[in-house]
Design a protein around this motif. Structure first.
Motif, PDB file in Angstrom:
ATOM      1  N   CYS A 155       0.832  -1.210   0.000  1.00 47.14           N
ATOM      2  CA  CYS A 155       0.000   0.000   0.000  1.00 47.14           C
ATOM      3  C   CYS A 155       0.863   1.255   0.000  1.00 47.14           C
ATOM      4  CB  CYS A 155      -0.890   0.050   1.232  1.00 47.14           C
ATOM      5  SG  CYS A 155      -1.950  -1.368   1.424  1.00 47.14           S
ATOM      6  N   ARG A 156       1.935   1.235   0.796  1.00 46.32           N
ATOM      7  CA  ARG A 156       2.701   2.464   0.988  1.00 46.32           C
ATOM      8  C   ARG A 156       3.713   2.706  -0.118  1.00 46.32           C
ATOM      9  NH1 ARG A 156       4.750   1.169   6.727  1.00 46.32           N
ATOM     10  NH2 ARG A 156       5.856   3.149   6.811  1.00 46.32           N
ATOM     11  N   PHE A 157       4.317   1.643  -0.620  1.00 47.00           N
ATOM     12  CA  PHE A 157       5.455   1.861  -1.519  1.00 47.00           C
ATOM     13  C   PHE A 157       5.205   1.407  -2.949  1.00 47.00           C
ATOM     14  CE2 PHE A 157       7.351   0.749   2.723  1.00 47.00           C
ATOM     15  CZ  PHE A 157       7.430   2.065   3.133  1.00 47.00           C
ATOM     16  N   LEU A 158       4.143   0.670  -3.191  1.00 51.09           N
ATOM     17  CA  LEU A 158       3.973   0.115  -4.532  1.00 51.09           C
ATOM     18  C   LEU A 158       2.615   0.392  -5.161  1.00 51.09           C
ATOM     19  CD1 LEU A 158       5.658  -3.356  -3.965  1.00 51.09           C
ATOM     20  CD2 LEU A 158       6.491  -1.542  -5.440  1.00 51.09           C
ATOM     21  N   CYS A 159       1.576   0.501  -4.339  1.00 52.73           N
ATOM     22  CA  CYS A 159       0.229   0.505  -4.916  1.00 52.73           C
ATOM     23  C   CYS A 159       0.018   1.697  -5.847  1.00 52.73           C
ATOM     24  CB  CYS A 159      -0.837   0.528  -3.832  1.00 52.73           C
ATOM     25  SG  CYS A 159      -2.493   0.492  -4.514  1.00 52.73           S
ATOM     26  N   PRO A 160      -0.225   1.435  -7.130  1.00 52.06           N
ATOM     27  CA  PRO A 160      -0.414   2.538  -8.077  1.00 52.06           C
ATOM     28  C   PRO A 160      -1.739   3.267  -7.884  1.00 52.06           C
ATOM     29  CG  PRO A 160      -0.521   0.412  -9.204  1.00 52.06           C
ATOM     30  CD  PRO A 160      -0.297   0.122  -7.758  1.00 52.06           C
ATOM     31  N   PRO A 178     -10.992  13.195  18.784  1.00 49.53           N
ATOM     32  CA  PRO A 178     -12.368  13.544  18.392  1.00 49.53           C
ATOM     33  C   PRO A 178     -12.635  15.040  18.487  1.00 49.53           C
ATOM     34  CG  PRO A 178     -12.347  12.501  20.550  1.00 49.53           C
ATOM     35  CD  PRO A 178     -10.955  12.399  20.024  1.00 49.53           C
ATOM     36  N   ASP A 179     -11.903  15.754  19.327  1.00 44.06           N
ATOM     37  CA  ASP A 179     -12.138  17.194  19.374  1.00 44.06           C
ATOM     38  C   ASP A 179     -10.848  18.019  19.248  1.00 44.06           C
ATOM     39  OD1 ASP A 179     -11.378  16.455  22.011  1.00 44.06           O
ATOM     40  OD2 ASP A 179     -13.493  16.365  22.588  1.00 44.06           O
ATOM     41  N   GLU A 180     -10.072  18.108  20.324  1.00 44.64           N
ATOM     42  CA  GLU A 180      -8.927  19.001  20.247  1.00 44.64           C
ATOM     43  C   GLU A 180      -7.675  18.290  20.734  1.00 44.64           C
ATOM     44  OE1 GLU A 180      -7.878  23.328  22.012  1.00 44.64           O
ATOM     45  OE2 GLU A 180      -9.998  22.897  21.746  1.00 44.64           O
ATOM     46  N   CYS A 181      -6.582  18.464  19.986  1.00 45.62           N
ATOM     47  CA  CYS A 181      -5.329  17.801  20.373  1.00 45.62           C
ATOM     48  C   CYS A 181      -4.737  18.508  21.578  1.00 45.62           C
ATOM     49  CB  CYS A 181      -4.345  17.820  19.215  1.00 45.62           C
ATOM     50  SG  CYS A 181      -2.778  17.027  19.618  1.00 45.62           S
ATOM     51  N   ILE A 182      -4.370  17.711  22.600  1.00 46.76           N
ATOM     52  CA  ILE A 182      -3.772  18.321  23.786  1.00 46.76           C
ATOM     53  C   ILE A 182      -2.262  18.096  23.815  1.00 46.76           C
ATOM     54  CG2 ILE A 182      -5.847  18.269  25.209  1.00 46.76           C
ATOM     55  CD1 ILE A 182      -4.819  15.590  26.332  1.00 46.76           C
ATOM     56  N   ASN A 183      -1.724  17.664  22.659  1.00 41.86           N
ATOM     57  CA  ASN A 183      -0.286  17.464  22.525  1.00 41.86           C
ATOM     58  C   ASN A 183       0.315  16.547  23.588  1.00 41.86           C
ATOM     59  OD1 ASN A 183       0.868  18.839  20.188  1.00 41.86           O
ATOM     60  ND2 ASN A 183      -0.118  20.650  21.077  1.00 41.86           N
ATOM     61  N   CYS A 184      -0.415  15.505  23.933  1.00 42.16           N
ATOM     62  CA  CYS A 184       0.072  14.577  24.958  1.00 42.16           C
ATOM     63  C   CYS A 184       1.079  13.586  24.387  1.00 42.16           C
ATOM     64  CB  CYS A 184      -1.091  13.821  25.582  1.00 42.16           C
ATOM     65  SG  CYS A 184      -1.906  12.703  24.415  1.00 42.16           S
ATOM     66  N   ARG A 185       1.155  13.491  23.069  1.00 39.56           N
ATOM     67  CA  ARG A 185       2.100  12.631  22.337  1.00 39.56           C
ATOM     68  C   ARG A 185       1.858  11.140  22.539  1.00 39.56           C
ATOM     69  NH1 ARG A 185       8.027  14.581  23.431  1.00 39.56           N
ATOM     70  NH2 ARG A 185       8.349  13.102  21.756  1.00 39.56           N
ATOM     71  N   LEU A 186       0.716  10.779  23.108  1.00 38.16           N
ATOM     72  CA  LEU A 186       0.457   9.349  23.327  1.00 38.16           C
ATOM     73  C   LEU A 186       0.246   8.613  22.004  1.00 38.16           C
ATOM     74  CD1 LEU A 186      -1.860   9.390  26.463  1.00 38.16           C
ATOM     75  CD2 LEU A 186       0.449   8.474  26.289  1.00 38.16           C
ATOM     76  N   CYS A 187      -0.256   9.331  21.004  1.00 42.52           N
ATOM     77  CA  CYS A 187      -0.559   8.667  19.737  1.00 42.52           C
ATOM     78  C   CYS A 187       0.676   8.550  18.854  1.00 42.52           C
ATOM     79  CB  CYS A 187      -1.657   9.421  18.986  1.00 42.52           C
ATOM     80  SG  CYS A 187      -1.175  11.080  18.502  1.00 42.52           S
ATOM     81  N   GLU A 188       1.748   9.219  19.261  1.00 42.93           N
ATOM     82  CA  GLU A 188       2.914   9.404  18.392  1.00 42.93           C
ATOM     83  C   GLU A 188       3.372   8.121  17.692  1.00 42.93           C
ATOM     84  OE1 GLU A 188       6.319  12.665  19.074  1.00 42.93           O
ATOM     85  OE2 GLU A 188       6.424  10.913  20.381  1.00 42.93           O
ATOM     86  N   ASP A 189       3.460   7.032  18.448  1.00 47.70           N
ATOM     87  CA  ASP A 189       3.981   5.780  17.883  1.00 47.70           C
ATOM     88  C   ASP A 189       2.878   4.785  17.536  1.00 47.70           C
ATOM     89  OD1 ASP A 189       6.554   6.703  18.194  1.00 47.70           O
ATOM     90  OD2 ASP A 189       6.596   6.053  20.296  1.00 47.70           O
ATOM     91  N   SER A 190       1.646   5.258  17.542  1.00 49.99           N
ATOM     92  CA  SER A 190       0.543   4.304  17.378  1.00 49.99           C
ATOM     93  C   SER A 190       0.344   3.900  15.924  1.00 49.99           C
ATOM     94  CB  SER A 190      -0.752   4.899  17.920  1.00 49.99           C
ATOM     95  OG  SER A 190      -1.115   6.020  17.138  1.00 49.99           O
ATOM     96  N   CYS A 191       0.877   4.697  14.985  1.00 47.35           N
ATOM     97  CA  CYS A 191       0.589   4.407  13.583  1.00 47.35           C
ATOM     98  C   CYS A 191       1.663   3.501  12.994  1.00 47.35           C
ATOM     99  CB  CYS A 191       0.502   5.700  12.773  1.00 47.35           C
ATOM    100  SG  CYS A 191       0.050   5.381  11.063  1.00 47.35           S
ATOM    101  N   PRO A 192       1.283   2.298  12.557  1.00 51.54           N
ATOM    102  CA  PRO A 192       2.287   1.406  11.963  1.00 51.54           C
ATOM    103  C   PRO A 192       2.678   1.829  10.553  1.00 51.54           C
ATOM    104  CG  PRO A 192       0.138   0.351  11.967  1.00 51.54           C
ATOM    105  CD  PRO A 192      -0.052   1.689  12.604  1.00 51.54           C
ATOM    106  N   PHE A 193       1.990   2.836  10.011  1.00 46.98           N
ATOM    107  CA  PHE A 193       2.248   3.237   8.635  1.00 46.98           C
ATOM    108  C   PHE A 193       2.947   4.594   8.554  1.00 46.98           C
ATOM    109  CE2 PHE A 193      -1.955   1.004   8.761  1.00 46.98           C
ATOM    110  CZ  PHE A 193      -1.419  -0.247   8.540  1.00 46.98           C
ATOM    111  N   GLY A 194       3.391   5.084   9.679  1.00 49.98           N
ATOM    112  CA  GLY A 194       4.138   6.351   9.701  1.00 49.98           C
ATOM    113  C   GLY A 194       3.351   7.523   9.169  1.00 49.98           C
ATOM    114  N   SER A 239      -1.048  10.103   3.574  1.00 49.91           N
ATOM    115  CA  SER A 239      -0.538   8.794   3.969  1.00 49.91           C
ATOM    116  C   SER A 239      -1.504   8.001   4.828  1.00 49.91           C
ATOM    117  CB  SER A 239       0.769   8.958   4.738  1.00 49.91           C
ATOM    118  OG  SER A 239       1.736   9.515   3.908  1.00 49.91           O
ATOM    119  N   CYS A 240      -2.416   8.676   5.501  1.00 52.45           N
ATOM    120  CA  CYS A 240      -3.298   7.976   6.443  1.00 52.45           C
ATOM    121  C   CYS A 240      -4.176   6.975   5.693  1.00 52.45           C
ATOM    122  CB  CYS A 240      -4.172   8.970   7.177  1.00 52.45           C
ATOM    123  SG  CYS A 240      -5.397   8.169   8.218  1.00 52.45           S
ATOM    124  N   LEU A 241      -4.132   5.733   6.147  1.00 54.39           N
ATOM    125  CA  LEU A 241      -4.932   4.681   5.519  1.00 54.39           C
ATOM    126  C   LEU A 241      -6.246   4.473   6.257  1.00 54.39           C
ATOM    127  CD1 LEU A 241      -2.041   2.154   4.849  1.00 54.39           C
ATOM    128  CD2 LEU A 241      -3.136   3.645   3.211  1.00 54.39           C
TER     129      LEU A 241
END
Lengths: 434, 188
Positions: free
Chosen positions: A229-234, A254-270, A405-407
């Motif tokens: 998906c990330r590197f090949l899918c045309p 869902p509403d406002e980012c509080i910059n807690c950085r908890l989500c930072e590493d949650s995305c396996p797709f960067g 990039s978000c899938l």
């Protein structure tokens, strides 16, 4: 009697061989004295046309549901369930054909080849995900695409890919798309279908090389989320661009980012981009010069891209069967090879003049030559634009999913404390640790 | 969906414009294609008049057992005793011994009808679509044996692997409403 027959065979063969060129029945069908009735040849019917429209309906339903689950329900579990359904239906039940990823080639061929009429169902398959992406982001990738789904299942130990590497590898997808469009437009081949890496899994049979590529991608996919998906899918390349301007989008919070950085590493797709800080003055001046250089560099890149593909066009044009045949016939005619192939024999049997074949082949080569020139300019400009884009500092005040990039897989939702508040799993104010 | 609640900002306005442009473009594409879309879905089929029975059908299909099978047009068949689609050219005996049969899987059954006629029927579960019999029948007989894509088996791949490997260009997409190209009596 048998002796007699044995004598007759060679005589008969030599007699019959004189009549090979005749197309009519050499032996009149018999009139049976016993009144023998001829059996009927059976022709098992093709899949009813109406089922193709059912596929379209399922696609439409899955896209709608996926968009609803991603944007409204915000439930990874439900997205996952829909993804499994799509994998079973479009993948294992429908055996991966037809899919929106490959359908683009039919559209391209139909635009360039006046004799090819694309079935309406194929147009719908190509179009629906695009329209949905324009409104809701890449919800097709999230839970509808069977190719994405099979990779999503194996994301077990995702590691982060450095941004520069990710961005560079993504060029492969653009190259793939460009080559696919070029070869489809000239009627050479549908390479997206030919090298579809996972379709062999859906069918539990297929070309061994493609099967190996698919298996490798799945193994890589354990550590690098959804590599195809990330590197090949045309098709993903097109969806990326449309997703940039989508009306609604995936938001981690869902509403406002509080910059807690908890989500930072949650995305396996960067695909998560963090808050930005302002640049120091010195960096700012340096990057201004760099930007100027890069803007001047873009046309140079375009030109060198054109040169590169111009040299590759001879190789590309060999993807077309007529060009291959003409090459082969030329070799045989000029005495460079002694044997013949099935294709050259069939061609000679057809009685078509060789000159006509050569003309056809050189026409196709000219088309592919022109196409690859455009293709090269496109790739060169693309690299230029990418470089320019990366040298511009974009301003962000919170953590957000990159539109392109978000899938839309929904993995990050749960990491957000604001989401936990929304779901009433924790109380309002509990997330503020300060 | 938070973004939508905002007032119209310049960025959103531009995005909306580009989105509209994309939609118009897609609409234009559909409009341009609508005149030449095929009303019905298409399927792959072999034109038996072009097919040279090279044997690729048996090996290049994505299915383990090819979707292509040999089909017999009985009305075209001469019901020969000496069937060149059934017997090896150098057959020692003119009987049903496996060593005399052309078909590698023994899929063709020979039954006696009346002197001197024999009827040949194909056991499709055994046929692998290699086309050896087709070649034999075309060479010296009426050409009543021919290869066809069987649509109960065919997956209708967008790019047919056999079509890509077909040396004579015998594969074509035809309407799903008439998914076969059978041989008929009295073809010119």
């Amino acid at each position: 009697m048998k002796r007699l027959c044995l004598l007759i065979i060679p005589v008969a063969f030599s007699l019959f061989s004189c009549q090979v060129a005749l197309g009519v029945e050499r032996f009149p069908p018999p009139d049976f004295e016993s009144g023998h009735q001829l059996p009927q040849t059976t022709y098992p019917p093709a899949r009813e046309g109406v089922y193709e429209y059912i596929d379209v309906a399922v696609l439409l339903g899955a896209l709608s549901l996926s968009s609803y689950l991603v944007l409204r329900r915000r439930s990874r579990r439900e997205i996952f369930a829909l993804m499994l359904f799509s994998l079973l239906y479009f993948g294992f039940w429908r055996k991966g054909c037809i899919c929106p990823v490959g359908a683009g080639q039919n559209i391209v061929l139909s635009v360039f080849d006046s004799s090819y009429a694309v079935p309406f169902v194929v147009v719908l398959f190509f179009l629906l995900p695009l329209v949905f992406t324009l409104f809701f982001g890449r919800t097709f990738c999230a839970a509808v695409c069977p190719l994405g789904a099979i990779q999503d299942l194996v994301v077990l130990k995702p590691t982060a890919v450095p941004f520069w590497l990710e961005s560079t590898l993504r060029l492969l997808a653009y190259l793939y798309l460009g080559a696919a469009v070029l070869l489809a437009a000239t009627g050479s081949a549908f390479i997206i279908c030919r090298y579809d890496p996972f379709v062999s899994f859906f069918r539990v049979s297929g070309n061994l090389n493609v099967l190996i590529i698919g298996a490798c991608l799945l193994v890589i996919g354990v550590f690098v989320g959804r590599p195809y998906c990330r590197f090949l899918c045309p098709y993903g390349v097109i969806l990326r661009q449309l997703s940039r301007v989508s009306k609604w989008r995936v938001t981690i919070t869902p509403d406002e980012c509080i910059n807690c950085r908890l989500c930072e590493d949650s995305c396996p797709f960067g695909a998560i981009r963090g808050s930005t800080t302002d640049w120091p003055k010195r960096d700012y001046n340096k990057s201004k010069t760099r930007l100027a250089v890069l803007i001047i560099l873009a046309p140079v890149l375009a030109l060198s891209g054109a040169l590169a593909t111009r040299t590759a066009s001879g190789w590309l044009s060999r993807a077309h069967p007529t060009v291959r045949l003409a090459d082969r016939v030329y070799l045989e005619e000029s005495g460079k090879v002694a044997d013949t192939t099935d294709a050259s024999l069939a061609f000679r049997g057809s009685g078509k003049p060789i000159e006509e074949l050569y003309t056809d082949a050189s026409n196709i080569q000219a088309k592919i030559g022109l196409g690859s020139l455009i293709f090269g300019v496109f790739i060169g400009l693309l690299i230029g634009v990418k470089l320019i884009k990366h040298s511009i500092r974009w301003h962000r005040t919170g953590y957000e999913a990159d539109r392109a990039s978000c899938l839309a897989c929904g993995r990050c939702f749960d990491y957000c404390p604001r989401e936990q508040v929304r779901l009433k799993k924790i109380k309002e104010g509990a997330e503020g640790g300060e | 969906m938070a973004e939508n609640k905002n007032n119209i900002t310049r960025r959103n306005f531009v995005k909306g414009g580009i989105r509209g442009g994309f939609l118009a473009g897609l609409g234009g594409l559909v409009g341009a294609l609508i005149g030449k879309t095929a009303k019905t879905h298409t399927v792959w089929q072999i034109d038996p008049e072009i097919c040279i029975a090279c044997g690729n059908c048996a090996t290049h299909c994505v299915l383990e057992e090819s979707a292509v099978k040999c089909v017999h047009a009985y009305a075209v068949c001469g019901y020969c005793d000496l069937c060149t689609g059934y017997l090896m050219p150098e057959a020692k005996e003119l009987d049903t011994g496996a060593e005399n049969e052309l078909c590698p899987t023994g899929a063709i059954k020979r039954t006696f009808v009346e002197d001197p006629y024999y009827e040949y029927t194909i056991d499709e579960s055994l046929c692998n679509g290699c086309g050896k019999c087709v070649k034999g029948c075309n060479a010296f007989g009426n050409g009543s044996l021919f290869l066809q894509v069987r649509h109960d088996r065919c997956l209708n791949c967008n790019e047919c692997s056999i079509a890509a490997a077909c040396p004579s260009g015998a594969y074509k997409r035809i309407s799903i409403d008439e998914p076969y190209l059978p041989k008929k009596v009295g073809r010119a």
